[in-house]
Design a protein around this motif. Structure first.
Motif, PDB file in Angstrom:
ATOM      1  N   LEU A   1      13.039  -4.475   8.032  1.00  8.57           N
ATOM      2  CA  LEU A   1      12.264  -3.308   7.640  1.00  8.57           C
ATOM      3  C   LEU A   1      12.425  -3.030   6.152  1.00  8.57           C
ATOM      4  N   ASP A   2      13.651  -3.119   5.636  1.00  8.42           N
ATOM      5  CA  ASP A   2      13.887  -2.900   4.203  1.00  8.42           C
ATOM      6  C   ASP A   2      13.125  -3.923   3.371  1.00  8.42           C
ATOM      7  N   THR A   3      13.113  -5.181   3.799  1.00  9.31           N
ATOM      8  CA  THR A   3      12.384  -6.227   3.083  1.00  9.31           C
ATOM      9  C   THR A   3      10.894  -5.920   3.050  1.00  9.31           C
ATOM     10  N   LEU A   4      10.341  -5.520   4.167  1.00 10.07           N
ATOM     11  CA  LEU A   4       8.918  -5.170   4.217  1.00 10.07           C
ATOM     12  C   LEU A   4       8.595  -3.981   3.327  1.00 10.07           C
ATOM     13  N   LEU A   5       9.459  -2.976   3.315  1.00 11.78           N
ATOM     14  CA  LEU A   5       9.232  -1.810   2.466  1.00 11.78           C
ATOM     15  C   LEU A   5       9.300  -2.178   0.984  1.00 11.78           C
ATOM     16  N   GLN A   6      10.231  -3.033   0.608  1.00 17.68           N
ATOM     17  CA  GLN A   6      10.321  -3.475  -0.781  1.00 17.68           C
ATOM     18  C   GLN A   6       9.081  -4.263  -1.181  1.00 17.68           C
ATOM     19  N   GLN A   7       8.613  -5.120  -0.294  1.00 19.66           N
ATOM     20  CA  GLN A   7       7.398  -5.889  -0.569  1.00 19.66           C
ATOM     21  C   GLN A   7       6.199  -4.959  -0.724  1.00 19.66           C
TER      22      GLN A   7
ATOM     23  N   ASP B   1       6.238  -1.877  -1.710  1.00 16.37           N
ATOM     24  CA  ASP B   1       6.384  -1.149  -2.970  1.00 16.37           C
ATOM     25  C   ASP B   1       5.912  -2.000  -4.143  1.00 16.37           C
ATOM     26  N   ARG B   2       6.168  -3.288  -4.125  1.00 16.05           N
ATOM     27  CA  ARG B   2       5.752  -4.175  -5.219  1.00 16.05           C
ATOM     28  C   ARG B   2       4.250  -4.416  -5.193  1.00 16.05           C
ATOM     29  N   ASP B   3       3.659  -4.483  -3.985  1.00 17.88           N
ATOM     30  CA  ASP B   3       2.240  -4.795  -3.862  1.00 17.88           C
ATOM     31  C   ASP B   3       1.330  -3.618  -4.159  1.00 17.88           C
ATOM     32  N   THR B   4       1.746  -2.420  -3.868  1.00 18.46           N
ATOM     33  CA  THR B   4       0.891  -1.252  -3.991  1.00 18.46           C
ATOM     34  C   THR B   4       1.391  -0.322  -5.078  1.00 18.46           C
ATOM     35  N   PRO B   5       0.656  -0.184  -6.190  1.00 22.66           N
ATOM     36  CA  PRO B   5       1.093   0.749  -7.226  1.00 22.66           C
ATOM     37  C   PRO B   5       0.927   2.190  -6.765  1.00 22.66           C
ATOM     38  N   LEU B   6       1.850   3.024  -7.166  1.00 25.51           N
ATOM     39  CA  LEU B   6       1.764   4.452  -6.847  1.00 25.51           C
ATOM     40  C   LEU B   6       0.747   5.121  -7.762  1.00 25.51           C
ATOM     41  N   ASN B   7       0.007   6.059  -7.269  1.00 31.37           N
ATOM     42  CA  ASN B   7      -0.974   6.806  -8.083  1.00 31.37           C
ATOM     43  C   ASN B   7      -0.340   8.014  -8.720  1.00 31.37           C
TER      44      ASN B   7
END
Length: 77
Positions: free
Chosen positions: A63-69, A71-77
């Motif tokens: 789950l942590d790996t997926l969340l980190q991925q 975060d890298r793929d989707t920029p925050l607005n």
């Protein structure tokens, strides 16, 4: 709930000991025959002796790996 033609309550087998049990609102442990059988079954689920067949759930590392991925793929607005 439909009753049989002779008005006898439906009987089912206790999932733990297979004793015949009346399926009625009078049996607070249904489908089990007793509190003992109910607790034995609950304990089997708690120690994972009983399992539902299917894919394994993700552990926290996955789950942590997926969340980190994400975060890298989707920029925050």
């Amino acid at each position: 709930m439909h009753k049989a033609a002779n008005d006898a309550p439906l009987e089912v087998a206790c999932p733990h000991c297979a004793r015949k049990v009346a399926w009625s609102t009078d049996n607070i442990y249904r489908p089990f025959c007793s509190k003992r059988c109910q607790l034995i079954d609950l304990g089997a689920w708690a120690d994972e002796s009983h399992r539902i067949v299917g894919e394994s759930a993700m552990d926290e590392a996955d789950l942590d790996t997926l969340l980190q991925q994400a975060d890298r793929d989707t920029p925050l607005n």
